[in-house]
Scaffold this active site. Structure first.
Site: not given
Ligand code: NAD
Length: 478
Positions: A245, A201, A203-204, A170, A279, A383, A206-207
């Site tokens: 991550e 799709g 997160g809430p 996803k 990140c 962050e 598909v994820g």
């Molecule tokens: P996000 O948490 O909003 O979304 C990440 C993914 O999770 C998306 O695909 C989203 O649709 C999905 N998602 C959201 N809610 C979910 C749920 N309830 N259940 C399952 N999946 C769900 O993050 P973002 O805004 O896309 O990315 C930025 C964040 O990612 C920052 O905090 C950044 O530090 C972190 N990040 C970490 C690394 C690492 O390697 N540690 C690398 C890149 C980004």
């Protein structure tokens, strides 16, 4: 004909079972580029069933054949390099030179690396009367963010496939187009049906279904801590492995023997890389109180050279060119943090929350530098995920280490000095998964991941493969 209105399940491009759609926005022009399906839990169920059915065959496919698939994928993806650059500069806003070198460049090398790794990996060892074997964990759900969208997908999909796992991906719904491109490549090279599936799709929806699904053996998640916690909660009843991550608030510790001119560029680029949407960005610059003016002057002079550019333009200087942020929401979030910094009493030296004068459109944020930041301020703790540098002073090395570790996060860090031994000694005391010493370069073969609330796993290299393995002990008769 584009597949942007489809999901990829069991080796076929299929319509979503739902009717909703999600717009993909060009972050520089703010225009809608296209729309993609808002996938459903039913789509996930179909994809997981396909991945489960494909597992037996794929997991027992000889390693040289799996490795050949990886190499074919890498070669086919390299053939679409220009398209990758174009798509990522559109949906993420990365300037062309950065999209070429980093976004596309990093995404191509992993296929050969993991092919070689699995060919040489020690899959079993004998311990006493036991044969200890490493096996693929099963069906992997991969959930990924938008900031380095293709590379972070590849950091999961490549080792998972190499290990013998089947995958349901996803991608971020904000930047799904690069994932369509990758999926087209996986389809073209003829990966067996069900080995790789993609459901686009939110997160809430598909994820969450991927996370809770009883037939998903592992979720590999990269994203924010809040979403990571939701994944863990949804995954808990099925006791599946969850690799996280997450975010960071990394410190760049400038020791008092570091040369200001050599510190400035890495301090600014280390923070503002990808418009600060990284990140591991070094967003806290720790300078000694005794020499603070020298370092601050050098950093402000360096940051003043940054230009906000059109991602499509030919701007070869990737160290001084920033594109827009990914979305309106992200732009507003970063502006709010800049206002918070001002309210809480930090000194704004450069930038600010307003729309930049030279970029009336697009989700741009001015490169922003704050001094007189204290560790208890919001901009030192949370962050921001934008081009905002917070400069904090410290009294001695112990104080610097204490401030560096005064964070719920533990992803990355850096130490600047003219004495490598002294710098490494400080690096060892920083509670993070990686630390760059005196400009030490990013290494794609070294493990990457976080301590504390930055995560619980390691990607890349051997560690990235082992993330997707189970361990079995077979006791042999004496
Ligand atoms: P996000 O948490 O909003 O979304 C990440 C993914 O999770 C998306 O695909 C989203 O649709 C999905 N998602 C959201 N809610 C979910 C749920 N309830 N259940 C399952 N999946 C769900 O993050 P973002 O805004 O896309 O990315 C930025 C964040 O990612 C920052 O905090 C950044 O530090 C972190 N990040 C970490 C690394 C690492 O390697 N540690 C690398 C890149 C980004």
């Amino acid at each position: 004909m584009s597949n942007y209105d489809k999901q990829y399940i069991n080796g076929e491009w299929v319509a979503s079972t739902g009717t909703g759609s999600l717009d993909v926005i060009n972050s520089a022009t703010e225009e809608v580029v296209t729309s993609v399906p808002a996938g459903t839990a039913d789509d996930v169920d179909k994809a997981v069933a396909a991945a489960k059915a494909a597992f037996d065959t794929w997991s027992t496919t000889p390693i040289d054949i799996r490795a050949k698939y990886l190499r074919d994928i890498g070669a086919a993806l390299a053939g679409r390099y220009d398209e990758i650059v174009d798509v990522i500069s559109t949906e993420v806003g990365s300037p062309k030179a950065f999209a070429q070198m980093v976004q596309a460049g990093l995404s191509l090398g992993e296929w050969e690396s993991f092919a070689t790794l699995v060919e040489n990996y020690e899959w079993e060892e004998t311990i006493g009367n036991s044969l200890v074997v490493r096996e693929p964990i099963g069906v992997v759900g991969a959930i990924t963010p938008w900031n380095y969208p293709l590379y972070l997908i590849i950091c999961k999909v490549t080792p998972a496939l190499a290990a013998g796992c089947t995958v349901v991906l996803k991608p971020s719904e904000i930047t799904p187009l690069n994932a369509y491109l990758l999926t087209e490549v996986l389809d073209e090279v003829g990966l067996p049906a069900g080995v790789f599936n993609m459901v686009v799709g939110t997160g809430p929806e598909v994820g969450a279904r991927i996370s809770s699904h009883p037939d998903v053996d592992m979720v590999s998640f990269t994203g924010s801590g809040g979403s990571g916690a939701e994944v863990q909660k949804a995954a808990a009843p099925t006791a599946k492995r969850v690799g996280l991550e997450l975010g960071g608030k990394s410190a760049n510790v400038v020791l008092d023997d570091a040369e200001p001119s050599s510190v400035a560029m890495s301090a600014v680029f280390g923070c503002m890389i990808n418009s600060g949407q990284t990140c591991s960005a070094l967003t806290r610059l720790l300078v000694p109180e005794s020499r603070k003016d020298e370092y601050i002057d050098a950093v402000v002079a360096e940051a003043s050279q940054i230009r906000l550019v059109d991602p499509k333009a030919d701007e070869p200087d990737l160290f001084h060119s920033l594109g827009p942020l990914v979305s309106k929401a992200q732009q507003e979030r970063v502006r709010n943090y800049i206002n918070k910094g001002i309210e809480e009493g930090a000194t704004l030296l450069l930038g600010g929350p307003e729309q930049p004068e030279d970029q009336e459109k697009g989700y741009y944020v001015k490169p922003t530098v704050f001094a007189d930041v204290t560790s208890d301020m919001t901009i030192a703790q949370e962050e921001i995920f934008g081009p905002v540098l917070s400069i904090i002073t410290y009294s001695d090395d112990d104080d610097a280490v204490a401030i560096a570790n005064d964070s719920v996060y533990g992803l990355a860090g850096a130490v600047q000095s003219s004495d490598q031994e002294r710098a490494v000694a400080v690096a060892r005391r920083i509670r993070t998964g990686q630390v760059d010493v005196m400009g030490g370069a990013f290494n794609t073969a070294a493990p990457f991941g976080g301590y504390k609330q930055s995560g619980n796993t390691r990607e890349r290299g051997r560690w990235g493969l082992e993330e997707f393995l189970e361990t079995k002990s077979i006791q042999l008769p004496g």
